[in-house]
Design a protein around this motif. Sequence first.
Motif, PDB file in Angstrom:
ATOM      1  N   HIS A  71       0.849  -1.187   0.000  1.00  0.00           N
ATOM      2  CA  HIS A  71       0.000   0.000   0.000  1.00  0.00           C
ATOM      3  C   HIS A  71       0.890   1.244   0.000  1.00  0.00           C
ATOM      4  CE1 HIS A  71      -3.590  -2.503   1.513  1.00  0.00           C
ATOM      5  NE2 HIS A  71      -3.526  -2.465   0.194  1.00  0.00           N
ATOM      6  N   GLN A  72       0.353   2.294  -0.643  1.00  0.00           N
ATOM      7  CA  GLN A  72       1.087   3.567  -0.703  1.00  0.00           C
ATOM      8  C   GLN A  72       1.337   4.069   0.722  1.00  0.00           C
ATOM      9  OE1 GLN A  72       1.316   4.814  -4.111  1.00  0.00           O
ATOM     10  NE2 GLN A  72       3.071   5.838  -3.165  1.00  0.00           N
ATOM     11  N   LYS A  73       0.264   4.067   1.526  1.00  0.00           N
ATOM     12  CA  LYS A  73       0.432   4.302   2.967  1.00  0.00           C
ATOM     13  C   LYS A  73       0.713   2.912   3.511  1.00  0.00           C
ATOM     14  CE  LYS A  73      -1.689   8.316   4.850  1.00  0.00           C
ATOM     15  NZ  LYS A  73      -2.896   9.017   5.206  1.00  0.00           N
ATOM     16  N   ILE A  74       1.990   2.605   3.658  1.00  0.00           N
ATOM     17  CA  ILE A  74       2.404   1.199   3.753  1.00  0.00           C
ATOM     18  C   ILE A  74       1.841   0.463   4.975  1.00  0.00           C
ATOM     19  CG2 ILE A  74       4.625   1.751   4.838  1.00  0.00           C
ATOM     20  CD1 ILE A  74       5.774  -0.491   2.918  1.00  0.00           C
ATOM     21  N   GLY A  75       1.470   1.203   6.019  1.00  0.00           N
ATOM     22  CA  GLY A  75       0.954   0.553   7.228  1.00  0.00           C
ATOM     23  C   GLY A  75      -0.514   0.173   7.159  1.00  0.00           C
ATOM     24  N   ARG A  76      -1.189   0.485   6.068  1.00  0.00           N
ATOM     25  CA  ARG A  76      -2.623   0.193   5.981  1.00  0.00           C
ATOM     26  C   ARG A  76      -2.873  -1.291   5.698  1.00  0.00           C
ATOM     27  NH1 ARG A  76      -3.298   4.263   8.569  1.00  0.00           N
ATOM     28  NH2 ARG A  76      -4.298   6.154   7.767  1.00  0.00           N
ATOM     29  N   ALA A  77      -3.848  -1.875   6.397  1.00  0.00           N
ATOM     30  CA  ALA A  77      -4.180  -3.303   6.281  1.00  0.00           C
ATOM     31  C   ALA A  77      -5.339  -3.512   5.304  1.00  0.00           C
ATOM     32  CB  ALA A  77      -4.535  -3.852   7.655  1.00  0.00           C
ATOM     33  N   GLU A  78      -5.720  -4.753   5.083  1.00  0.00           N
ATOM     34  CA  GLU A  78      -6.800  -5.083   4.139  1.00  0.00           C
ATOM     35  C   GLU A  78      -7.331  -6.479   4.458  1.00  0.00           C
ATOM     36  OE1 GLU A  78      -5.551  -4.534   0.100  1.00  0.00           O
ATOM     37  OE2 GLU A  78      -7.537  -4.984  -0.717  1.00  0.00           O
ATOM     38  N   PHE A  79      -8.611  -6.718   4.188  1.00  0.00           N
ATOM     39  CA  PHE A  79      -9.169  -8.071   4.223  1.00  0.00           C
ATOM     40  C   PHE A  79      -9.369  -8.574   2.798  1.00  0.00           C
ATOM     41  CE2 PHE A  79     -10.969  -7.600   8.642  1.00  0.00           C
ATOM     42  CZ  PHE A  79     -10.508  -8.809   9.132  1.00  0.00           C
ATOM     43  N   TYR A  80      -9.054  -9.840   2.550  1.00  0.00           N
ATOM     44  CA  TYR A  80      -9.441 -10.569   1.338  1.00  0.00           C
ATOM     45  C   TYR A  80     -10.257 -11.769   1.800  1.00  0.00           C
ATOM     46  CZ  TYR A  80      -5.968  -8.576  -2.072  1.00  0.00           C
ATOM     47  OH  TYR A  80      -5.227  -7.788  -2.923  1.00  0.00           O
ATOM     48  N   TRP A  81     -11.191 -12.248   0.966  1.00  0.00           N
ATOM     49  CA  TRP A  81     -11.892 -13.493   1.279  1.00  0.00           C
ATOM     50  C   TRP A  81     -12.193 -14.251  -0.018  1.00  0.00           C
ATOM     51  CZ3 TRP A  81     -13.613  -8.598   2.082  1.00  0.00           C
ATOM     52  CH2 TRP A  81     -14.706  -8.178   1.345  1.00  0.00           C
ATOM     53  N   GLY A  82     -12.018 -15.565   0.057  1.00  0.00           N
ATOM     54  CA  GLY A  82     -12.245 -16.403  -1.116  1.00  0.00           C
ATOM     55  C   GLY A  82     -13.728 -16.570  -1.385  1.00  0.00           C
ATOM     56  N   ILE A  83     -14.116 -16.469  -2.660  1.00  0.00           N
ATOM     57  CA  ILE A  83     -15.522 -16.630  -3.062  1.00  0.00           C
ATOM     58  C   ILE A  83     -15.707 -17.878  -3.912  1.00  0.00           C
ATOM     59  CG2 ILE A  83     -17.436 -15.608  -4.379  1.00  0.00           C
ATOM     60  CD1 ILE A  83     -16.267 -12.836  -3.581  1.00  0.00           C
ATOM     61  N   ASP A  84     -14.863 -18.053  -4.902  1.00  0.00           N
ATOM     62  CA  ASP A  84     -14.993 -19.217  -5.788  1.00  0.00           C
ATOM     63  C   ASP A  84     -13.615 -19.563  -6.356  1.00  0.00           C
ATOM     64  OD1 ASP A  84     -16.482 -21.234  -6.954  1.00  0.00           O
ATOM     65  OD2 ASP A  84     -16.926 -20.076  -8.760  1.00  0.00           O
ATOM     66  N   GLY A  85     -13.426 -20.820  -6.693  1.00  0.00           N
ATOM     67  CA  GLY A  85     -12.154 -21.243  -7.269  1.00  0.00           C
ATOM     68  C   GLY A  85     -11.095 -21.473  -6.190  1.00  0.00           C
ATOM     69  N   GLU A  86      -9.903 -21.768  -6.658  1.00  0.00           N
ATOM     70  CA  GLU A  86      -8.800 -22.105  -5.749  1.00  0.00           C
ATOM     71  C   GLU A  86      -7.570 -21.314  -6.103  1.00  0.00           C
ATOM     72  OE1 GLU A  86      -7.392 -26.150  -5.614  1.00  0.00           O
ATOM     73  OE2 GLU A  86      -9.493 -26.803  -5.675  1.00  0.00           O
ATOM     74  N   GLY A  87      -6.875 -20.862  -5.097  1.00  0.00           N
ATOM     75  CA  GLY A  87      -5.645 -20.127  -5.388  1.00  0.00           C
ATOM     76  C   GLY A  87      -4.832 -19.907  -4.143  1.00  0.00           C
ATOM     77  N   MET A  88      -3.956 -18.932  -4.235  1.00  0.00           N
ATOM     78  CA  MET A  88      -3.096 -18.597  -3.097  1.00  0.00           C
ATOM     79  C   MET A  88      -2.923 -17.095  -3.030  1.00  0.00           C
ATOM     80  SD  MET A  88      -0.776 -21.472  -2.157  1.00  0.00           S
ATOM     81  CE  MET A  88      -0.949 -23.157  -2.749  1.00  0.00           C
ATOM     82  N   LEU A  89      -2.831 -16.630  -1.791  1.00  0.00           N
ATOM     83  CA  LEU A  89      -2.484 -15.232  -1.530  1.00  0.00           C
ATOM     84  C   LEU A  89      -0.999 -15.223  -1.187  1.00  0.00           C
ATOM     85  CD1 LEU A  89      -3.025 -12.263  -0.785  1.00  0.00           C
ATOM     86  CD2 LEU A  89      -3.922 -13.066   1.419  1.00  0.00           C
ATOM     87  N   LEU A  90      -0.225 -14.572  -2.027  1.00  0.00           N
ATOM     88  CA  LEU A  90       1.219 -14.466  -1.785  1.00  0.00           C
ATOM     89  C   LEU A  90       1.477 -13.215  -0.970  1.00  0.00           C
ATOM     90  CD1 LEU A  90       2.233 -16.719  -3.626  1.00  0.00           C
ATOM     91  CD2 LEU A  90       3.674 -15.059  -4.774  1.00  0.00           C
ATOM     92  N   LEU A  91       2.246 -13.357   0.075  1.00  0.00           N
ATOM     93  CA  LEU A  91       2.503 -12.246   0.987  1.00  0.00           C
ATOM     94  C   LEU A  91       4.010 -12.073   1.142  1.00  0.00           C
ATOM     95  CD1 LEU A  91      -0.149 -13.530   3.513  1.00  0.00           C
ATOM     96  CD2 LEU A  91      -0.358 -11.380   2.245  1.00  0.00           C
ATOM     97  N   MET A  92       4.450 -10.818   1.202  1.00  0.00           N
ATOM     98  CA  MET A  92       5.901 -10.586   1.372  1.00  0.00           C
ATOM     99  C   MET A  92       6.111  -9.404   2.305  1.00  0.00           C
ATOM    100  SD  MET A  92       8.933  -9.862  -1.431  1.00  0.00           S
ATOM    101  CE  MET A  92       8.465  -8.175  -1.796  1.00  0.00           C
TER     102      MET A  92
END
Length: 192
Positions: free
Chosen positions: A98-119
């Motif tokens: 994020h531009q304001k790097i300390g800002r958080a976020e929620f993601y949630w899976g709806i359909d299909g399969e995948g991965m959330l890559l985090l660094m």
Amino acid sequence: MKNINHLSIIDSKFNVDYSNGEIKGKNVINAKKYLKDLPNIFGDEEAFSKIDEDALIYEVQAILPVDEGLEGGLFYGKTIVHPGKVGDEYYMTKGHFHQKIGRAEFYWGIDGEGMLLLMDQDRNTWAEKMIPGSLHYIDGFIAHRTVNTGVKPLSFGACWPSDAGHNYQEIMDNGFSARLEEVHGKPKLIAS
Ligand code: PA5
Ligand code: MN
């Protein structure tokens, strides 16, 4: 909120189709990313050059009820990452801090399969599995990218602060420190 009449009962301004996450309502933003919009994202340049540059990789819908940059508001979105690979690397989003790097976020899976890559900022990379119903809290200071490891579209929802912004430059310049590739038919994180 503007234009509210005291004691009025009104319809919701937006609706979500929970089978695929589609957002319906006024002023919903729609964006599409094609392979040609994603140079320097995938590792295998030869495989990249062989795929049709008009291949649709992902689509984003978003509702921005307040001005971008306002402190205290929230944005809501839905992304569909299509299935496919560039070489052995699965289709994925650009990814960003994020531009304001300390800002958080929620993601949630709806359909299909995948991965959330985090660094994190020390370039440690890890992944969380995304399935329908999975919920992901992305802490501030963490870059995030989503990857479709399945055979059907991966769709997921997102909610983030209106002053978070997207910083794509860091990932454009340095990438993530690992790539999610198919190895013997299974997704594997490979240090890059
Ligand atoms: O705000 C978010 O994190 C998401 O809505 C993403 O913007 C979306 O999934 C597309 O990914 P990117 O912004 O990395 O292209
Ligand atoms: Mn984000």
